[in-house]
Design an enzyme around this catalytic site. Structure first.
Site, PDB file in Angstrom:
ATOM      1  CD  GLN A   1      -2.892  -1.252   0.316  1.00 49.79           C
ATOM      2  OE1 GLN A   1      -3.528  -0.249   0.022  1.00 49.79           O
ATOM      3  NE2 GLN A   1      -3.133  -2.434  -0.237  1.00 49.79           N
TER       4      GLN A   1
ATOM      5  CE  LYS B   1      -1.261   0.835   6.906  1.00 47.29           C
ATOM      6  NZ  LYS B   1      -2.117  -0.378   6.980  1.00 47.29           N
TER       7      LYS B   1
ATOM      8  CG  ASP C   1      -4.169  -0.742   3.727  1.00 43.93           C
ATOM      9  OD1 ASP C   1      -4.705  -1.750   3.240  1.00 43.93           O
ATOM     10  OD2 ASP C   1      -3.095  -0.780   4.358  1.00 43.93           O
TER      11      ASP C   1
ATOM     12  CD1 TRP D   1       9.300   1.401  14.161  1.00 46.07           C
ATOM     13  CD2 TRP D   1       7.901   1.557  12.434  1.00 46.07           C
ATOM     14  NE1 TRP D   1       9.821   0.629  13.145  1.00 46.07           N
ATOM     15  CE2 TRP D   1       8.977   0.704  12.070  1.00 46.07           C
ATOM     16  CE3 TRP D   1       6.892   1.790  11.498  1.00 46.07           C
ATOM     17  CZ2 TRP D   1       9.074   0.114  10.806  1.00 46.07           C
ATOM     18  CZ3 TRP D   1       6.985   1.202  10.245  1.00 46.07           C
ATOM     19  CH2 TRP D   1       8.057   0.377   9.912  1.00 46.07           C
ATOM     20  CG  LEU D   2       5.538  -2.748  16.771  1.00 44.24           C
ATOM     21  CD1 LEU D   2       5.654  -4.236  16.452  1.00 44.24           C
ATOM     22  CD2 LEU D   2       4.567  -2.528  17.915  1.00 44.24           C
TER      23      LEU D   2
ATOM     24  CG  ASP E   1      -4.907  -8.211   4.304  1.00 40.99           C
ATOM     25  OD1 ASP E   1      -4.708  -9.230   3.627  1.00 40.99           O
ATOM     26  OD2 ASP E   1      -4.103  -7.266   4.351  1.00 40.99           O
TER      27      ASP E   1
ATOM     28  CG  ASP F   1      -1.815  -4.428   7.726  1.00 42.08           C
ATOM     29  OD1 ASP F   1      -2.543  -3.471   7.383  1.00 42.08           O
ATOM     30  OD2 ASP F   1      -1.309  -5.213   6.908  1.00 42.08           O
TER      31      ASP F   1
END
Length: 463
Positions: A163, A179, A197, A290-291, A352, A371
């Site tokens: 994506q 995103k 997405d 973000w991890l 998904d 996600d």
């Protein structure tokens, strides 16, 4: 006439045409007809074996698709689910009196600011192999506010997935994933796992997870960024090469002249996937935490994953006792994590889910849920097979069940509406998607009621 058409199309750049094909429509068509639910796109042609309430329906027939007509014996429990649905509606006709105090508690964590001067440090402190955000999270408001407003110091391509997305670094060295918007809130995407997405799906999924008591979703919040002022000046060369300026305008699809756009670039990306700013150079999207680097994770394959290009049924579709094989290889905690995950995925209709994440250095690590961009596609369709792990295993945490009961009777849509009002991009979800959540929650409670009957009581279902 032919000359006129040639002239008209010559005025539009190829990239503009690609954009017109993908965004701006309220109803997004797909060519994957074999993935459509029975009656999808044409409610008047619904087959007989469909749960219908007004104009809302769910796939009732245990078939792969209207074209294949292949029975899936692994989903025989669906018939029991539908049988229990009326009694569930009778048992939970209205919202719980405990709902509003619960909502206010969650809102307090999100609205109170000034708890910490170091939101990134707090987010890293929260993150462990068991949880990303605690149930009670004072300071969450500071974290979300920083994600939505902190200056962008660097931007790069994200070479994972398929994506359009941008990897941003915010002031204070915090990585986040951006995103961008692909569809308007009212878009209806037909077909399982279709389209681009949905940024609003990521924001809503995080808040639904909070409502369910799931502590393993990364924080997500809406944000508008100015591409030419905030992103392009700090972009890497690879990302900068994906930006371009629209050459023409087309009023019908709200595509303005001189819009700034970008296309996807990654090993598995379709370069035709694009996103564009609005007429003020602003691009809205979801910012996802973000991890942290100290949390080393690995990707695990989900036993009940869906296949969209296949010629025969997979094991869980053929065997209603498939869960026995999973239990033989896995510990109970992991199974409960996976069933919790399937409940979330069903509510938001995330089709998904093929993998999940776990911390590598902890054998009892929780399943991390990331996600959710393919969620909230069509509010009028419920893909019941997302509940396969619950229907086959008939196991659920007692705490998750209690939360589902608390959110029953219309409580889920009411609670989520309250939380999403706090987001910078509010309103985040269309009303149709909010109403659909209540219908799907009743399906989950009906599945659990059927499980209690099959297993000989609630004590054999809830852990």
């Amino acid at each position: 006439m032919l000359r006129f058409l040639k002239y008209a199309f010559s005025l539009l750049s190829l990239t503009t045409l690609l954009y017109l094909c993908r965004v701006g429509k309220d109803h997004v068509a797909v060519d994957k007809s074999s993935l459509l639910a029975a009656g999808e796109g044409n409610p008047s042609a619904l087959p007989e074996k469909v749960f219908r309430r007004g104009e809302i329906y769910a796939v009732r027939e245990i078939e792969v698709s209207p074209k294949e007509r292949t029975k899936r014996p692994g989903l025989r429990m669906l018939s029991r689910l539908y049988a229990h649905r009326p009694s569930v509606e009778a048992d939970y006709p209205s919202t719980s009196p405990d709902l509003m105090p619960f909502i206010e508690t969650l809102k307090r964590d999100m609205t109170v600011k000034g708890v910490t001067k170091y939101p990134w440090a707090l987010a890293r402190k929260w993150s462990s192999s068991k949880s990303l955000i605690p149930e009670s999270a004072p300071g969450l408001g500071d974290v979300l506010a920083a994600m939505a407003t902190a200056p962008i110091t660097a931007a790069d391509i994200c070479d994972d997935g398929t994506q359009v997305k941008i990897l941003l670094k915010l002031q204070g060295y915090q990585k986040v994933l951006f995103k961008p918007k692909s569809y308007p809130r009212t878009a209806v995407i037909y077909g399982k796992n279709s389209g681009s997405d949905r940024h609003f799906g990521e924001i809503a999924a995080f808040n639904v997870g909070r409502l369910l008591g799931l502590q393993t979703l990364p924080a997500a919040v809406g944000r508008k960024v100015l591409l030419t002022e905030e992103v392009i000046p700090v972009s890497s060369r690879e990302l900068a090469e994906t930006f371009y300026v629209n050459e023409s305008s087309f009023a019908r699809f709200a595509v303005s002249e001189n819009q700034t756009c970008l296309h996807a670039r990654c090993p598995r990306c379709n370069p035709n996937r694009i996103s564009c700013s609005d007429h003020n150079d602003a691009m809205e999207g979801a910012v996802i935490m973000w991890l942290p680097e100290h949390l080393r994770v690995s990707e695990k394959m989900y036993a009940w994953r869906h296949y969209y290009k296949r010629k025969e049924l997979v094991e869980w579709e053929k065997d209603e006792h498939f869960c026995d094989a999973v239990l033989h290889n896995d510990q109970g905690k992991l199974l409960l994590d996976l069933v919790d995950m399937s409940v979330l995925d069903f509510l938001i209709q995330n089709t998904d889910r093929h993998h999940y994440l776990q911390a590598t250095e902890d054998p009892s690590a929780s399943v991390l849920l990331v996600d959710h961009g393919k969620s909230f596609a069509n509010p009028d369709v419920d893909y019941m097979d997302i509940l396969a792990s619950l229907l086959q295993c008939c196991r659920l945490r007692a705490a998750t069940h209690a939360r589902l009961v608390l959110l029953s009777g219309g409580g889920l849509s009411r609670a989520l509406r309250e939380l999403l009002r706090l987001d910078p991009l509010a309103p985040v979800l269309a009303d149709a998607h909010l109403r659909a959540l209540d219908r799907r929650l009743a399906h989950v409670l009906a599945a659990l009621s059927a499980c209690s009957e099959r297993e000989g009581g609630w004590h054999n279902v809830l852990s």
